[in-house]
Enzyme design. Sequence first.
Site, PDB file in Angstrom:
ATOM      1  CG  ASP A 146      -2.093  -0.881   1.145  1.00  0.00           C
ATOM      2  OD1 ASP A 146      -2.267  -1.551   0.108  1.00  0.00           O
ATOM      3  OD2 ASP A 146      -2.882  -0.931   2.108  1.00  0.00           O
ATOM      4  NE  ARG A 196      -4.670  -1.624  -4.285  1.00  0.00           N
ATOM      5  CZ  ARG A 196      -4.495  -1.983  -3.000  1.00  0.00           C
ATOM      6  NH1 ARG A 196      -4.246  -1.074  -2.080  1.00  0.00           N
ATOM      7  NH2 ARG A 196      -4.536  -3.247  -2.658  1.00  0.00           N
TER       8      ARG A 196
HETATM    9  P1  FDA Z   1     -13.957   9.915  -4.735  1.00  0.00           P
HETATM   10  O1  FDA Z   1     -13.530  10.041  -3.306  1.00  0.00           O
HETATM   11  O2  FDA Z   1     -13.783  11.084  -5.629  1.00  0.00           O
HETATM   12  O3  FDA Z   1     -15.480   9.444  -4.716  1.00  0.00           O
HETATM   13  C1  FDA Z   1     -16.250   9.240  -5.883  1.00  0.00           C
HETATM   14  C2  FDA Z   1     -17.580   8.618  -5.494  1.00  0.00           C
HETATM   15  O4  FDA Z   1     -17.355   7.317  -4.924  1.00  0.00           O
HETATM   16  C3  FDA Z   1     -18.325   9.374  -4.412  1.00  0.00           C
HETATM   17  O5  FDA Z   1     -19.092  10.415  -4.950  1.00  0.00           O
HETATM   18  C4  FDA Z   1     -19.151   8.277  -3.790  1.00  0.00           C
HETATM   19  O6  FDA Z   1     -20.252   7.982  -4.586  1.00  0.00           O
HETATM   20  C5  FDA Z   1     -18.222   7.105  -3.817  1.00  0.00           C
HETATM   21  N1  FDA Z   1     -17.397   7.022  -2.575  1.00  0.00           N
HETATM   22  C6  FDA Z   1     -16.090   7.353  -2.475  1.00  0.00           C
HETATM   23  N2  FDA Z   1     -15.635   7.160  -1.206  1.00  0.00           N
HETATM   24  C7  FDA Z   1     -16.677   6.721  -0.504  1.00  0.00           C
HETATM   25  C8  FDA Z   1     -16.843   6.359   0.850  1.00  0.00           C
HETATM   26  N3  FDA Z   1     -15.834   6.415   1.760  1.00  0.00           N
HETATM   27  N4  FDA Z   1     -18.074   5.929   1.260  1.00  0.00           N
HETATM   28  C9  FDA Z   1     -19.085   5.853   0.370  1.00  0.00           C
HETATM   29  N5  FDA Z   1     -18.985   6.204  -0.939  1.00  0.00           N
HETATM   30  C10 FDA Z   1     -17.810   6.624  -1.376  1.00  0.00           C
HETATM   31  N6  FDA Z   1      -5.223   5.414  -0.730  1.00  0.00           N
HETATM   32  C11 FDA Z   1      -3.911   5.562  -0.409  1.00  0.00           C
HETATM   33  O7  FDA Z   1      -3.458   6.679  -0.183  1.00  0.00           O
HETATM   34  N7  FDA Z   1      -3.080   4.455  -0.373  1.00  0.00           N
HETATM   35  C12 FDA Z   1      -3.528   3.204  -0.666  1.00  0.00           C
HETATM   36  O8  FDA Z   1      -2.750   2.259  -0.614  1.00  0.00           O
HETATM   37  C13 FDA Z   1      -4.906   3.049  -0.998  1.00  0.00           C
HETATM   38  N8  FDA Z   1      -5.407   1.823  -1.304  1.00  0.00           N
HETATM   39  C14 FDA Z   1      -6.698   1.732  -1.773  1.00  0.00           C
HETATM   40  C15 FDA Z   1      -7.195   0.502  -2.219  1.00  0.00           C
HETATM   41  C16 FDA Z   1      -8.450   0.412  -2.768  1.00  0.00           C
HETATM   42  C17 FDA Z   1      -8.947  -0.902  -3.279  1.00  0.00           C
HETATM   43  C18 FDA Z   1      -9.257   1.584  -2.876  1.00  0.00           C
HETATM   44  C19 FDA Z   1     -10.620   1.539  -3.501  1.00  0.00           C
HETATM   45  C20 FDA Z   1      -8.810   2.794  -2.404  1.00  0.00           C
HETATM   46  C21 FDA Z   1      -7.539   2.875  -1.839  1.00  0.00           C
HETATM   47  N9  FDA Z   1      -7.056   4.085  -1.346  1.00  0.00           N
HETATM   48  C22 FDA Z   1      -5.734   4.192  -1.005  1.00  0.00           C
HETATM   49  C23 FDA Z   1      -8.001   5.216  -1.091  1.00  0.00           C
HETATM   50  C24 FDA Z   1      -8.049   6.182  -2.261  1.00  0.00           C
HETATM   51  O9  FDA Z   1      -6.839   6.880  -2.361  1.00  0.00           O
HETATM   52  C25 FDA Z   1      -9.197   7.208  -2.090  1.00  0.00           C
HETATM   53  O10 FDA Z   1      -8.996   7.936  -0.908  1.00  0.00           O
HETATM   54  C26 FDA Z   1     -10.586   6.602  -2.040  1.00  0.00           C
HETATM   55  O11 FDA Z   1     -10.709   5.492  -2.877  1.00  0.00           O
HETATM   56  C27 FDA Z   1     -11.630   7.641  -2.473  1.00  0.00           C
HETATM   57  O12 FDA Z   1     -11.405   8.048  -3.805  1.00  0.00           O
HETATM   58  P2  FDA Z   1     -12.299   7.527  -5.048  1.00  0.00           P
HETATM   59  O13 FDA Z   1     -11.410   7.334  -6.205  1.00  0.00           O
HETATM   60  O14 FDA Z   1     -13.025   6.311  -4.604  1.00  0.00           O
HETATM   61  O15 FDA Z   1     -13.263   8.688  -5.454  1.00  0.00           O
END
Ligand code: FDA
Length: 320
Positions: A146, A196
């Site tokens: 990670d 990832r």
């Molecule tokens: P964004 O936050 O822009 O959200 C888009 C939409 O997704 C929202 O409008 C909502 O609909 C939905 N959504 C997003 N988050 C939600 C929540 N918490 N609850 C409900 N709905 C939600 N980061 C990091 O710094 N190091 C790492 O190693 C990882 N590893 C990792 C693994 C995996 C499998 C995932 C999915 C994420 C990570 N992350 C991470 C976290 C990542 O950096 C980020 O903070 C979150 O995924 C939120 O960003 P999104 O791309 O999902 O979109």
Amino acid sequence: MSLTLTNPLRPALLAAARSHRMERIVSGSTLTRTLVARFVPGAAETAAVEAVTRLVQAGRFVSVDYLGEDISHPDEAEQTVQAYLSLLRAYGKLDVRADDGVRPLEVSIKLSALGQSLPGGEELALTNARLVCAAAEEVGAWVNVDAEDHTTTDSTLAIVRELRREFPSLATVLQAYLHRTEADCRELSGPGSRIRLCKGAYQEPSEVAFQGRDAVDASYQRCLKVLMDGAGYPMVASHDPRMVEAAQAYATEAGRGHAEFEIQMLYGIRDAEQTRLVADGVHVRTYVPFGDDWYGYFMRRLAERPANLLFFLRSLLTRS
Ligand code: FDA
């Protein structure tokens, strides 16, 4: 602009994620534990393995994270290693096999929890990560490293490069909000690599990171394109429907089939969408955290989405 990155409470919540005082207050509430269960299936390994079994039966892949990041003694790193070795033994009993070269079972490790942040910790983290990688190899599971805050990126990538010589399938995470990430994607997306891509979950200064949703999303899409056009196996970690659509479009443009990339989402978030994607034949991996040390992980999830925070506060108010 994004709710995620313009959420006025985000900096405070991410600061609280690192505060021991806040941790005592938030963790002390039994109600919090009920809410945490939405994102963390349980503290015990059995809870994680039950979740894994359920998800694999539903056609998903998994990556399991033993929660813990801020350690202060090598014994804690040793305890983390033992937790992973035990989990991997449990994986070995599940009889889940690779399909098309893709391994359904993975563990996600944080190098800080393996000792990286201790004095002389890089060597300790490398040794500990090597033990986890070797045990994973024995049971046919993958390992992912990670990404944590930007002060650790150089050290983490150096350890990953070193380990990849022995374990070429070792994956790592790149965070699209960092200015450096597009270049890192180019460097690290060679044949056999697994990357990832996520947006990034920490509070980072403007010297190193894009600020605001549009800039982060644009960077995410540039990085996605590099990974999809590259020779490795892209892992698209996002709940954002626009990022998921872009990934599918770039994959098609690059001539990639469904088995040549995957979408990843967190346990308990957009679960119906994860099910829908699987029904469409898309590879979906669910990130499943377990363990007692859920506080920092939980607070980062609250910081990502005001709706989660409102849900949390409403529950506290209606209870009192
Ligand atoms: P964004 O936050 O822009 O959200 C888009 C939409 O997704 C929202 O409008 C909502 O609909 C939905 N959504 C997003 N988050 C939600 C929540 N918490 N609850 C409900 N709905 C939600 N980061 C990091 O710094 N190091 C790492 O190693 C990882 N590893 C990792 C693994 C995996 C499998 C995932 C999915 C994420 C990570 N992350 C991470 C976290 C990542 O950096 C980020 O903070 C979150 O995924 C939120 O960003 P999104 O791309 O999902 O979109």
